[in-house]
Motif scaffolding. Sequence first.
Motif, PDB file in Angstrom:
ATOM      1  N   ALA A   1      11.382  14.351  14.230  1.00  0.00           N
ATOM      2  CA  ALA A   1      12.574  14.209  14.493  1.00  0.00           C
ATOM      3  C   ALA A   1      12.350  13.941  15.485  1.00  0.00           C
ATOM      4  O   ALA A   1      13.408  13.316  16.284  1.00  0.00           O
ATOM      5  CB  ALA A   1      13.094  14.440  13.831  1.00  0.00           C
ATOM      6  N   GLY A   2      12.358  15.060  16.474  1.00  0.00           N
ATOM      7  CA  GLY A   2      12.588  15.790  18.028  1.00  0.00           C
ATOM      8  C   GLY A   2      11.629  15.127  19.221  1.00  0.00           C
ATOM      9  O   GLY A   2      11.879  14.500  19.973  1.00  0.00           O
ATOM     10  N   GLY A   3      10.353  14.919  18.635  1.00  0.00           N
ATOM     11  CA  GLY A   3       9.443  14.752  19.286  1.00  0.00           C
ATOM     12  C   GLY A   3       8.965  13.150  19.085  1.00  0.00           C
ATOM     13  O   GLY A   3       7.883  12.571  19.689  1.00  0.00           O
TER      14      GLY A   3
ATOM     15  N   VAL B   1      18.181  16.268  11.500  1.00  0.00           N
ATOM     16  CA  VAL B   1      17.103  15.035  10.697  1.00  0.00           C
ATOM     17  C   VAL B   1      17.844  15.152   9.788  1.00  0.00           C
ATOM     18  O   VAL B   1      18.158  16.257   9.163  1.00  0.00           O
ATOM     19  CB  VAL B   1      15.674  16.694  11.220  1.00  0.00           C
ATOM     20  CG1 VAL B   1      14.976  17.022  10.195  1.00  0.00           C
ATOM     21  CG2 VAL B   1      15.902  17.585  11.771  1.00  0.00           C
ATOM     22  N   GLN B   2      17.549  14.505   9.251  1.00  0.00           N
ATOM     23  CA  GLN B   2      17.644  13.477   8.242  1.00  0.00           C
ATOM     24  C   GLN B   2      17.475  14.467   6.481  1.00  0.00           C
ATOM     25  O   GLN B   2      17.745  14.632   5.761  1.00  0.00           O
ATOM     26  CB  GLN B   2      17.617  12.537   7.638  1.00  0.00           C
ATOM     27  CG  GLN B   2      17.530  11.321   9.148  1.00  0.00           C
ATOM     28  CD  GLN B   2      19.847  11.598   8.948  1.00  0.00           C
ATOM     29  OE1 GLN B   2      20.050  11.412   8.145  1.00  0.00           O
ATOM     30  NE2 GLN B   2      20.666  12.054   9.857  1.00  0.00           N
ATOM     31  N   SER B   3      16.446  14.591   6.597  1.00  0.00           N
ATOM     32  CA  SER B   3      15.575  15.489   5.656  1.00  0.00           C
ATOM     33  C   SER B   3      15.817  16.771   5.116  1.00  0.00           C
ATOM     34  O   SER B   3      15.941  17.599   4.372  1.00  0.00           O
ATOM     35  CB  SER B   3      13.771  15.670   5.888  1.00  0.00           C
ATOM     36  OG  SER B   3      12.995  15.804   7.129  1.00  0.00           O
ATOM     37  N   ALA B   4      16.804  17.369   6.499  1.00  0.00           N
ATOM     38  CA  ALA B   4      17.493  19.128   6.110  1.00  0.00           C
ATOM     39  C   ALA B   4      18.922  19.358   6.198  1.00  0.00           C
ATOM     40  O   ALA B   4      19.080  19.657   5.967  1.00  0.00           O
ATOM     41  CB  ALA B   4      16.938  19.587   7.300  1.00  0.00           C
ATOM     42  N   CYS B   5      19.561  17.463   6.291  1.00  0.00           N
ATOM     43  CA  CYS B   5      21.000  17.442   6.333  1.00  0.00           C
ATOM     44  C   CYS B   5      21.286  17.632   4.952  1.00  0.00           C
ATOM     45  O   CYS B   5      21.275  16.937   3.951  1.00  0.00           O
ATOM     46  CB  CYS B   5      20.276  15.784   6.562  1.00  0.00           C
ATOM     47  SG  CYS B   5      22.739  15.638   6.990  1.00  0.00           S
ATOM     48  N   VAL B   6      22.716  18.422   4.192  1.00  0.00           N
ATOM     49  CA  VAL B   6      23.328  18.856   3.676  1.00  0.00           C
ATOM     50  C   VAL B   6      24.268  17.594   3.614  1.00  0.00           C
ATOM     51  O   VAL B   6      25.047  18.035   4.385  1.00  0.00           O
ATOM     52  CB  VAL B   6      23.723  20.207   3.263  1.00  0.00           C
ATOM     53  CG1 VAL B   6      24.221  20.487   1.895  1.00  0.00           C
ATOM     54  CG2 VAL B   6      22.734  21.214   3.285  1.00  0.00           C
ATOM     55  N   ASP B   7      24.401  17.208   2.224  1.00  0.00           N
ATOM     56  CA  ASP B   7      25.577  15.874   1.821  1.00  0.00           C
ATOM     57  C   ASP B   7      25.972  15.483   2.689  1.00  0.00           C
ATOM     58  O   ASP B   7      26.943  15.270   3.059  1.00  0.00           O
ATOM     59  CB  ASP B   7      26.553  17.360   1.682  1.00  0.00           C
ATOM     60  CG  ASP B   7      26.681  17.590   0.014  1.00  0.00           C
ATOM     61  OD1 ASP B   7      25.762  17.016  -0.615  1.00  0.00           O
ATOM     62  OD2 ASP B   7      26.992  18.928   0.004  1.00  0.00           O
ATOM     63  N   CYS B   8      24.922  14.723   3.254  1.00  0.00           N
ATOM     64  CA  CYS B   8      25.117  13.578   4.719  1.00  0.00           C
ATOM     65  C   CYS B   8      25.564  12.227   4.453  1.00  0.00           C
ATOM     66  O   CYS B   8      26.759  11.852   4.956  1.00  0.00           O
ATOM     67  CB  CYS B   8      23.703  13.084   5.329  1.00  0.00           C
ATOM     68  SG  CYS B   8      22.880  13.800   6.679  1.00  0.00           S
ATOM     69  N   GLY B   9      25.185  12.735   3.410  1.00  0.00           N
ATOM     70  CA  GLY B   9      26.657  10.921   2.638  1.00  0.00           C
ATOM     71  C   GLY B   9      27.861  10.960   2.821  1.00  0.00           C
ATOM     72  O   GLY B   9      29.036  10.003   2.368  1.00  0.00           O
ATOM     73  N   VAL B  10      28.447  12.317   2.717  1.00  0.00           N
ATOM     74  CA  VAL B  10      29.664  12.351   2.977  1.00  0.00           C
ATOM     75  C   VAL B  10      30.204  11.311   3.751  1.00  0.00           C
ATOM     76  O   VAL B  10      31.259  11.323   3.825  1.00  0.00           O
ATOM     77  CB  VAL B  10      30.247  13.853   2.592  1.00  0.00           C
ATOM     78  CG1 VAL B  10      31.936  14.012   2.848  1.00  0.00           C
ATOM     79  CG2 VAL B  10      30.041  14.464   1.282  1.00  0.00           C
ATOM     80  N   CYS B  11      29.859  11.858   5.003  1.00  0.00           N
ATOM     81  CA  CYS B  11      30.730  11.257   6.359  1.00  0.00           C
ATOM     82  C   CYS B  11      29.904   9.595   6.275  1.00  0.00           C
ATOM     83  O   CYS B  11      29.326   9.555   7.209  1.00  0.00           O
ATOM     84  CB  CYS B  11      30.248  11.547   7.539  1.00  0.00           C
ATOM     85  SG  CYS B  11      29.687  13.925   6.939  1.00  0.00           S
ATOM     86  N   VAL B  12      30.921   8.822   5.871  1.00  0.00           N
ATOM     87  CA  VAL B  12      30.570   7.512   5.633  1.00  0.00           C
ATOM     88  C   VAL B  12      32.316   6.534   6.285  1.00  0.00           C
ATOM     89  O   VAL B  12      33.280   7.800   7.075  1.00  0.00           O
ATOM     90  CB  VAL B  12      31.212   6.884   3.766  1.00  0.00           C
ATOM     91  CG1 VAL B  12      29.600   7.346   3.259  1.00  0.00           C
ATOM     92  CG2 VAL B  12      32.460   7.610   2.986  1.00  0.00           C
ATOM     93  N   PRO B  13      32.150   5.840   6.990  1.00  0.00           N
ATOM     94  CA  PRO B  13      30.568   5.027   7.013  1.00  0.00           C
ATOM     95  C   PRO B  13      29.734   5.405   7.946  1.00  0.00           C
ATOM     96  O   PRO B  13      30.124   6.160   8.913  1.00  0.00           O
ATOM     97  CB  PRO B  13      30.797   3.993   6.897  1.00  0.00           C
ATOM     98  CG  PRO B  13      32.666   4.175   8.370  1.00  0.00           C
ATOM     99  CD  PRO B  13      33.086   5.291   7.758  1.00  0.00           C
ATOM    100  N   MET B  14      28.043   4.962   7.939  1.00  0.00           N
ATOM    101  CA  MET B  14      27.307   5.458   8.099  1.00  0.00           C
ATOM    102  C   MET B  14      27.312   4.121   9.420  1.00  0.00           C
ATOM    103  O   MET B  14      27.727   3.212   8.985  1.00  0.00           O
ATOM    104  CB  MET B  14      25.888   5.076   7.543  1.00  0.00           C
ATOM    105  CG  MET B  14      26.011   6.652   6.370  1.00  0.00           C
ATOM    106  SD  MET B  14      25.623   7.622   6.987  1.00  0.00           S
ATOM    107  CE  MET B  14      24.408   8.319   7.329  1.00  0.00           C
ATOM    108  N   GLY B  15      25.906   4.666  10.290  1.00  0.00           N
ATOM    109  CA  GLY B  15      26.032   3.494  11.585  1.00  0.00           C
ATOM    110  C   GLY B  15      24.559   2.489  11.310  1.00  0.00           C
ATOM    111  O   GLY B  15      24.108   2.918  10.334  1.00  0.00           O
ATOM    112  N   THR B  16      24.987   1.918  12.252  1.00  0.00           N
ATOM    113  CA  THR B  16      23.970   0.825  11.827  1.00  0.00           C
ATOM    114  C   THR B  16      22.779   1.100  13.379  1.00  0.00           C
ATOM    115  O   THR B  16      20.922   0.553  13.178  1.00  0.00           O
ATOM    116  CB  THR B  16      24.168  -0.610  12.760  1.00  0.00           C
ATOM    117  OG1 THR B  16      25.266  -0.593  13.702  1.00  0.00           O
ATOM    118  CG2 THR B  16      25.167  -1.223  11.214  1.00  0.00           C
TER     119      THR B  16
END
Length: 364
Positions: A61-63, A298-313
Motif C-alpha cells: 500500500a505505501g510502497g 490501507v483498505q484491507s485493514a480499514c474497519v467499517d469503511c463502507g459507512v463513509c459514503v459516498p466513495m470517491g472515484t
Amino acid sequence: MRSHSRAWLLSLMSACAGCGSASAADGVRDAAPSADDAMVRTDAGPESDGETLRSDAAHDAGGASPDATGSSAEAGGDAGGPNFDENGPIAFTTTTATVTNGADTFTENIYLPYSPGAHPLVSLTPGLQQPTAAYAPYAERLASYGIVVLVRDDPGLAVQSQVIAADLTYVVGTWLPAQNSDASSPLHGTVDLTKVGLTGHSRGGQASLLSAEALVGHIVAWFGIDPDDPGTIDGFTESTELAATNLGSVGIPTTFLGGQVATFCTPANINYQVLYAAAPSPSVLITAVNASHTEFEVQSACVDCGVCVPMGTANQQVVLAYAVRYFTAFFARELLGIASVGTTFQGAGGPADQAAGLVQITSK
C-alpha cells in the motif's frame, strides 16, 4: 525503482544521528532485535549492500511505484533531496509499551529506528475504530527516515475524542519524558523531546489537534489526515468548533490533507477546510481530488469503511501513496530540517501532482 544519490543519503543519516547525543540506549537499537521484534530493513537504494525487506503493508500500500502516483519520480532529487515516494535508508524495529493514564490503560505501538542518537518523534492517532495496521505505511515510512512513531489503536465508539486527546496530551507531556529517562524502557534515550510532532486521521486528527493546542511549547508540527469529528457515528458532540476556536494560538506549522468528496463522515460544514480556514500561518491545504475519507487508509485493514459514503472515484492506491509521501515530507522538513521539501511540497512532487489533477495545494 528510483535511485537515491549518495549525497542525500549521507546527509539524512548524518542529520538523524545528530538529532541528539548518543546514550546507553544506543545498545537497544544497535543490538540485533529479539525474536519477538519485527525487524524491517528498508530500501536503502542501489548503494546498500544489505538485503531489502519490507512489511506487507509498506510494500502493498505505501510502497507504490512513484510512477503510479502521476508525479515525477525525480521531483525531489531535482531539488537536492528525496521526494519520499520510497522508504528511506534506516532500518527499524517495532515494539509495544503499556500506558496508564488514570482509569485509561492502552498500548502504544512503537516504530523505532535503528540509528544512533536521540530521534524526533511523531504520535499518530487513528480514526474511529481504526487499528494501527490501517496506517502502517505512514509509520514505516517515517521510521525509515529516522523518526520514532507512536500509534495507539482507536479505543472505539464508547470513547469520545476529548478523552483520546487528554490521553495523548498525557503521553507526550508526561509519559514520554519519563520513558526517555527510564533505562528499562525501549524508548530510553531515543527521543529528542524538542522535536515532537502530532498527526491523526478523521477523529484521530481532530483529537491530535486538540492535544496540540493543549501542548503549546511541546509540539513543533501537526499534520491532519482528513481531520473531522462530526459525532454522526459515535454519538458524541463534535469537537470541530472547539478545535477551530483554539487554533489561532497553536503557533506551529500545520498541514491539512483531505478528500474533495464530502461524505457522511466528513460533512462540509465541519471538515478539514473549515479547520484550515481557522489555522494561523504557516499552513498548507492539500485537497485530494475525487478522493473520499477512507481512501487514506490501507483498505484491507480499514474497519467499517463502507459507512463513509459516498466513495470517491480516485484511485485508492494512488491516493494512499501520495498521502504517505506528503505526510513524510512534512515531518522530514519540520523535524529533520530537510529544506528541499519546500514550503508547499515543491520538492516532494507537489507541482507534478497538481499538473496531473491529483491534488490541489494552497497555503498561507
